[in-house]
Write a protein that holds these residues in place. Structure first.
Motif, PDB file in Angstrom:
ATOM      1  N   TRP A 170      74.530  14.064  51.767  1.00 18.83           N
ATOM      2  CA  TRP A 170      75.617  14.257  51.314  1.00 18.83           C
ATOM      3  C   TRP A 170      76.446  15.619  51.360  1.00 18.83           C
ATOM      4  O   TRP A 170      77.556  15.688  50.891  1.00 18.83           O
ATOM      5  N   GLY A 171      75.657  16.517  52.083  1.00 19.50           N
ATOM      6  CA  GLY A 171      76.359  17.796  52.387  1.00 19.50           C
ATOM      7  C   GLY A 171      77.734  17.677  53.272  1.00 19.50           C
ATOM      8  O   GLY A 171      77.775  16.919  54.074  1.00 19.50           O
ATOM      9  N   ALA A 172      78.641  18.476  52.902  1.00 22.03           N
ATOM     10  CA  ALA A 172      79.923  18.434  53.698  1.00 22.03           C
ATOM     11  C   ALA A 172      79.768  19.470  54.890  1.00 22.03           C
ATOM     12  O   ALA A 172      78.576  20.108  54.981  1.00 22.03           O
ATOM     13  N   LEU A 173      80.440  19.345  55.984  1.00 25.18           N
ATOM     14  CA  LEU A 173      79.910  19.849  57.208  1.00 25.18           C
ATOM     15  C   LEU A 173      80.826  21.059  57.525  1.00 25.18           C
ATOM     16  O   LEU A 173      80.732  21.840  58.358  1.00 25.18           O
ATOM     17  N   TRP A 174      81.401  21.619  56.255  1.00 26.25           N
ATOM     18  CA  TRP A 174      82.099  23.018  56.347  1.00 26.25           C
ATOM     19  C   TRP A 174      81.326  23.886  55.223  1.00 26.25           C
ATOM     20  O   TRP A 174      81.300  23.390  54.517  1.00 26.25           O
ATOM     21  N   ARG A 175      81.167  25.154  55.679  1.00 19.25           N
ATOM     22  CA  ARG A 175      80.890  25.982  54.772  1.00 19.25           C
ATOM     23  C   ARG A 175      81.676  25.900  53.736  1.00 19.25           C
ATOM     24  O   ARG A 175      82.989  26.235  53.786  1.00 19.25           O
ATOM     25  N   GLY A 176      81.015  26.256  52.330  1.00 20.21           N
ATOM     26  CA  GLY A 176      81.939  26.599  51.264  1.00 20.21           C
ATOM     27  C   GLY A 176      82.924  25.271  50.794  1.00 20.21           C
ATOM     28  O   GLY A 176      83.297  25.346  49.662  1.00 20.21           O
ATOM     29  N   VAL A 177      82.528  24.020  51.319  1.00 17.89           N
ATOM     30  CA  VAL A 177      82.940  22.921  50.736  1.00 17.89           C
ATOM     31  C   VAL A 177      81.624  21.842  50.316  1.00 17.89           C
ATOM     32  O   VAL A 177      80.892  21.965  51.012  1.00 17.89           O
ATOM     33  N   HIS A 178      81.576  21.609  49.068  1.00 21.60           N
ATOM     34  CA  HIS A 178      80.332  21.207  48.728  1.00 21.60           C
ATOM     35  C   HIS A 178      80.367  19.623  48.088  1.00 21.60           C
ATOM     36  O   HIS A 178      81.752  19.441  47.507  1.00 21.60           O
ATOM     37  N   ALA A 179      79.545  18.620  48.297  1.00 21.43           N
ATOM     38  CA  ALA A 179      79.527  17.475  47.774  1.00 21.43           C
ATOM     39  C   ALA A 179      78.976  17.314  46.316  1.00 21.43           C
ATOM     40  O   ALA A 179      78.252  17.849  46.077  1.00 21.43           O
ATOM     41  N   VAL A 180      79.737  16.384  45.786  1.00 18.70           N
ATOM     42  CA  VAL A 180      79.303  16.014  44.365  1.00 18.70           C
ATOM     43  C   VAL A 180      78.355  14.934  44.536  1.00 18.70           C
ATOM     44  O   VAL A 180      78.793  13.867  45.258  1.00 18.70           O
ATOM     45  N   LEU A 181      77.370  15.041  44.272  1.00 12.34           N
ATOM     46  CA  LEU A 181      76.284  13.669  44.377  1.00 12.34           C
ATOM     47  C   LEU A 181      76.780  12.652  43.771  1.00 12.34           C
ATOM     48  O   LEU A 181      77.176  12.493  42.817  1.00 12.34           O
ATOM     49  N   PRO A 182      76.598  11.242  44.576  1.00 16.71           N
ATOM     50  CA  PRO A 182      76.959  10.044  44.239  1.00 16.71           C
ATOM     51  C   PRO A 182      76.066   9.927  42.853  1.00 16.71           C
ATOM     52  O   PRO A 182      74.865  10.188  42.597  1.00 16.71           O
ATOM     53  N   GLY A 183      76.779   9.390  41.565  1.00 15.69           N
ATOM     54  CA  GLY A 183      76.206   9.124  40.456  1.00 15.69           C
ATOM     55  C   GLY A 183      76.389  10.190  39.436  1.00 15.69           C
ATOM     56  O   GLY A 183      75.990  10.265  38.268  1.00 15.69           O
ATOM     57  N   THR A 184      76.986  11.180  40.039  1.00 10.57           N
ATOM     58  CA  THR A 184      77.304  12.423  39.095  1.00 10.57           C
ATOM     59  C   THR A 184      78.920  12.695  39.115  1.00 10.57           C
ATOM     60  O   THR A 184      79.469  12.315  39.998  1.00 10.57           O
ATOM     61  N   ALA A 185      79.328  13.098  37.896  1.00  9.61           N
ATOM     62  CA  ALA A 185      80.775  13.559  37.851  1.00  9.61           C
ATOM     63  C   ALA A 185      80.990  14.924  37.596  1.00  9.61           C
ATOM     64  O   ALA A 185      80.059  15.576  37.325  1.00  9.61           O
ATOM     65  N   LEU A 186      82.152  15.519  37.882  1.00 15.39           N
ATOM     66  CA  LEU A 186      82.216  16.942  37.834  1.00 15.39           C
ATOM     67  C   LEU A 186      83.610  16.977  36.607  1.00 15.39           C
ATOM     68  O   LEU A 186      84.441  16.248  36.725  1.00 15.39           O
ATOM     69  N   GLU A 187      83.346  18.243  35.908  1.00 17.82           N
ATOM     70  CA  GLU A 187      84.119  18.269  34.720  1.00 17.82           C
ATOM     71  C   GLU A 187      84.696  19.801  34.879  1.00 17.82           C
ATOM     72  O   GLU A 187      84.006  20.804  35.039  1.00 17.82           O
ATOM     73  N   LEU A 188      86.020  20.085  35.108  1.00 22.77           N
ATOM     74  CA  LEU A 188      86.603  21.151  35.090  1.00 22.77           C
ATOM     75  C   LEU A 188      87.120  21.596  33.623  1.00 22.77           C
ATOM     76  O   LEU A 188      88.152  20.847  33.115  1.00 22.77           O
ATOM     77  N   THR A 189      86.970  22.439  33.161  1.00 28.35           N
ATOM     78  CA  THR A 189      87.325  22.966  31.961  1.00 28.35           C
ATOM     79  C   THR A 189      88.455  24.032  32.000  1.00 28.35           C
ATOM     80  O   THR A 189      88.685  24.625  33.107  1.00 28.35           O
ATOM     81  N   GLY A 190      89.251  24.154  31.242  1.00 28.59           N
ATOM     82  CA  GLY A 190      90.624  24.918  31.047  1.00 28.59           C
ATOM     83  C   GLY A 190      90.284  26.482  31.409  1.00 28.59           C
ATOM     84  O   GLY A 190      91.251  27.149  31.824  1.00 28.59           O
ATOM     85  N   ASP A 191      89.005  26.807  31.012  1.00 27.38           N
ATOM     86  CA  ASP A 191      88.636  28.328  31.087  1.00 27.38           C
ATOM     87  C   ASP A 191      88.098  28.508  32.517  1.00 27.38           C
ATOM     88  O   ASP A 191      87.404  29.467  32.601  1.00 27.38           O
ATOM     89  N   GLY A 192      87.879  27.504  33.308  1.00 21.88           N
ATOM     90  CA  GLY A 192      87.316  27.751  34.727  1.00 21.88           C
ATOM     91  C   GLY A 192      85.632  27.334  34.843  1.00 21.88           C
ATOM     92  O   GLY A 192      85.146  27.126  35.628  1.00 21.88           O
ATOM     93  N   GLU A 193      85.239  26.743  33.671  1.00 20.57           N
ATOM     94  CA  GLU A 193      83.846  26.380  33.768  1.00 20.57           C
ATOM     95  C   GLU A 193      83.832  24.918  34.440  1.00 20.57           C
ATOM     96  O   GLU A 193      84.663  24.307  34.463  1.00 20.57           O
ATOM     97  N   VAL A 194      82.837  24.984  35.402  1.00 29.42           N
ATOM     98  CA  VAL A 194      82.418  23.579  36.188  1.00 29.42           C
ATOM     99  C   VAL A 194      81.017  23.040  35.536  1.00 29.42           C
ATOM    100  O   VAL A 194      80.088  23.537  35.397  1.00 29.42           O
ATOM    101  N   ARG A 195      81.178  21.844  35.056  1.00 27.42           N
ATOM    102  CA  ARG A 195      80.172  20.704  34.351  1.00 27.42           C
ATOM    103  C   ARG A 195      79.686  19.651  35.368  1.00 27.42           C
ATOM    104  O   ARG A 195      80.750  19.211  35.811  1.00 27.42           O
ATOM    105  N   THR A 196      78.649  19.394  35.472  1.00 26.30           N
ATOM    106  CA  THR A 196      78.044  18.214  36.259  1.00 26.30           C
ATOM    107  C   THR A 196      77.505  17.464  35.479  1.00 26.30           C
ATOM    108  O   THR A 196      76.591  17.728  34.594  1.00 26.30           O
ATOM    109  N   ARG A 197      77.792  16.095  35.384  1.00 23.94           N
ATOM    110  CA  ARG A 197      77.334  14.972  34.411  1.00 23.94           C
ATOM    111  C   ARG A 197      76.975  13.736  34.898  1.00 23.94           C
ATOM    112  O   ARG A 197      77.554  13.306  35.964  1.00 23.94           O
ATOM    113  N   ARG A 198      75.818  13.462  34.743  1.00 26.92           N
ATOM    114  CA  ARG A 198      75.311  12.152  35.481  1.00 26.92           C
ATOM    115  C   ARG A 198      75.772  10.992  34.662  1.00 26.92           C
ATOM    116  O   ARG A 198      75.970  10.840  33.625  1.00 26.92           O
ATOM    117  N   TRP A 199      76.567  10.053  35.250  1.00 31.11           N
ATOM    118  CA  TRP A 199      77.177   8.946  34.842  1.00 31.11           C
ATOM    119  C   TRP A 199      76.720   7.532  35.035  1.00 31.11           C
ATOM    120  O   TRP A 199      77.131   6.710  34.433  1.00 31.11           O
TER     121      TRP A 199
END
Length: 611
Positions: A170-199
């Motif tokens: 699942w890795g992206a082919l460019w440095r600095g670009v990251h894949a979110v694994l299938p089956g997981t979600a990403l949540e961005l908070t207003g203060d900049g926090e990044v959370r990963t959640r398995r859905w």
């Protein structure tokens, strides 16, 4: 471009953005119309290019909910569901019974939520741009936005083809670009926090065959009915195999007027046309198009065409031009989409490693299935015994695989799945890069998709099918005929996974789960088929017909220039593929990577990536 995809979106957090970020996204879009949807705060939320039918959006108060792709929810129903969402934790429960293949995008009280599909057909990527985390469905959009360079290790891993191990696929082919694994979600908070959640979690594998078959039949009926309408013309593959044939009967049941395509293989022993013709005889009103090899472009045609090959290399390169021709024929007859049976092999049957778990849960049944598989595949008793007694962890298996990258893989692996394998022309640098990534995953104690290896292999196979279905969907987009793979819908995968693995797969019958699910709809003469044919003659003929392009690639290989392939060994393989004693799949994979690298040269690519 990297060629900007014709349909894409970028998701932005509910924060102040760096000046010029939106202008940069508009520049990426080129002449295409850029759409911008806003958070409740008024800040940009979704930016991109998409047709009206691609995105269903509803807003109520400070909640915005969008589904991108093919889904069973109509706008009015999405409205009702959105009213039950006041927190990101409420999103998945509100959508639990929605079927299709889609992204979920939400903005809730300053929080941004994004996920793709479990199958991996709908992907999500992230990167840092302008001081914030930015998400998208297309990695090359972020590559252009950030001006980053290619990751040689990811390119090296792509040379392992279908044997690439989880989660490295699942890795992206460019440095600095990251894949979110299938089956997981990403949540961005207003203060900049990044959370990963398995859905997404797999269902329990406990239902008897008849109950699972009924659930699978219902899921497939819904998946097909979602895509076709009574009286409309629908294109469909009718290969003669059970997967595509079943979809044709389901589409006819839903009232579609079918334009079905079948390839008549050159080998006299190939039975596909025989079974496809039988099936067509039971499908009222079908227009059945049968193509001889001489009627269509040869395999590997169009190697020198300048086309957008997507976010990553794909073996679809072999039949890309042939499939485009077939799409043109279906479009000329009024088809508005194309149904594919792709993914059936991976989704509706468990891989061989189910025997490992069965032996522990039910020793008598496990020994019987092990003996059946040994007889069918002629495996040595010692090899199958060692595999069944093996108790190594997934991390240990990854570490072991790192030391055996040039050891050929058997087609009936009873451990954690097919071991990663590199072709003989892979350079020492490629071997080292792959070894480092595998060892790093082992040291991180990477968890499998399921603690039971047979279950892990089934889930990984379903995701492999979804990833390749995404490649087909991209080709359909280029051919202007949407390509749908209903077997890769998450609801269909979940329905199949409720089966007891030893009942979904058997050494003594062919696809017993799908056979049971389609009984009463698909004629018994089709369901009794026990063979699966291939196109080896067309494969070799295509290489022969395109030998001049291959010779040019051998003298000017981008893989060699990148240090990822041995020049002499690759030249021998390209100039004399008929001498390969094995490795046909590896050569196809290599050509896909080479073609993808060449396609970057014709796109708006950052200088660092071009180098």
């Amino acid at each position: 471009m990297v060629i900007p995809p014709t349909c894409w979106f970028v998701v932005l957090p509910d924060r102040d953005l760096a000046p010029g970020l939106l202008d940069r996204l508009r520049e990426i879009a080129g002449p295409a119309l850029v759409r911008v949807l806003s958070h409740a705060s008024g800040r940009p939320w979704l930016v991109g290019c998409w047709p009206d039918e691609e995105l269903t959006v509803y807003a109520v108060g400070d909640v915005l909910l969008a589904l991108a792709g093919t889904c069973s929810v109509k706008p009015a129903e999405l409205t009702a569901r959105a009213r039950h969402v006041s927190d990101t934790a409420h999103i998945e429960p509100a959508l639990s019974d929605v079927h299709g293949c889609f992204h979920v995008l939400a903005s809730v009280a300053g929080h941004t939520y994004v996920r793709g599909s479990f199958s991996g057909q709908r992907r999500v990527y992230r990167a840092e741009a302008g001081g914030v985390t930015v998400l998208t469905d297309q990695a090359r959009v972020l590559a252009r936005l950030t001006g980053t360079e290619l990751d040689p290790a990811q390119l090296a891993l792509r040379l392992t083809g279908d044997t690439i191990a989880h989660p490295l696929a699942w890795g992206a082919l460019w440095r600095g670009v990251h894949a979110v694994l299938p089956g997981t979600a990403l949540e961005l908070t207003g203060d900049g926090e990044v959370r990963t959640r398995r859905w997404w979690r797999p269902p329990a594998a406990e239902l008897p065959l008849d109950q699972t078959a009924a659930g699978l039949r219902e899921a497939l009926e819904q998946a097909v009915a979602l895509r076709v309408r009574a009286g409309e013309v629908v294109g469909a593959d009718l290969s003669g195999g059970m997967d595509s044939t079943s979809l044709c009967f389901l589409a006819a049941q839903a009232g579609a007027r079918l334009v079905a395509v079948t390839m008549d293989a050159g080998a006299a022993t190939n039975e596909d046309l025989h079974y496809a013709t039988r099936a067509a005889g039971h499908l009222p009103g079908i227009e059945h198009l049968v193509f001889e090899p001489a009627d269509v472009p040869a395999h590997f045609s169009g190697l020198d065409e300048r086309v957008d090959l997507g976010d990553e290399p794909s073996a679809v390169i072999r039949t890309r031009v042939e499939q485009r021709y077939m799409a043109e024929q279906m479009r000329a007859r009024g088809a508005r989409l194309r149904l594919s049976g792709f993914g059936g092999d991976q989704v509706i049957q468990s891989p061989p490693s189910y025997v490992h778990g069965l032996l522990r849960h039910s020793p008598a049944a496990g020994l019987r299935h092990a003996a059946g598989r040994r007889a069918r595949h002629r495996r040595p008793l010692g090899a199958i015994t060692r595999a069944l007694l093996d108790r190594s962890s997934y991390a240990a298996w990854l570490a072991e695989a790192a030391e055996q990258l040039h050891t050929p893989v058997t087609g009936d692996d009873l451990r954690w799945g097919l071991r990663p394998y590199l072709p003989p022309w892979a350079s020492e640098q490629t071997v080292q890069l792959c070894r480092e990534r595998l060892c790093a995953a082992a040291l991180d104690a990477t968890e499998p998709l399921h603690r039971e290896r047979g279950r892990h292999a089934w889930l990984a196979g379903a995701q492999r099918g979804g990833r390749l279905a995404g490649h087909l969907a991209h080709c359909g987009q280029l051919a202007k005929l949407p390509y749908h793979s209903p077997y890769c819908d998450d609801a269909v995968i979940a329905a199949a996974l409720t089966a007891r693995p030893h009942e979904a797969t058997s050494p003594w019958s062919y696809k017993p789960l799908l056979t049971a699910a389609m009984r009463g709809l698909v004629p018994e003469t089709i369901l009794r088929r026990t063979t699966k044919d291939h196109f080896g003659h067309e494969w070799h003929n295509g290489l022969r017909r395109n030998r001049h392009a291959l010779a040019a690639w051998a003298e000017d290989s981008r893989l060699v220039a990148a240090g990822l392939a041995d020049e002499d060994a690759l030249r021998r393989a390209l100039l004399s593929p008929q001498l390969l004693t094995g490795g046909t799949a590896e050569l196809e994979t290599t050509l896909g990577v080479e073609a993808w690298l060449r396609s970057l040269e014709h796109q708006h690519t950052p200088d660092s990536t071009r180098r």
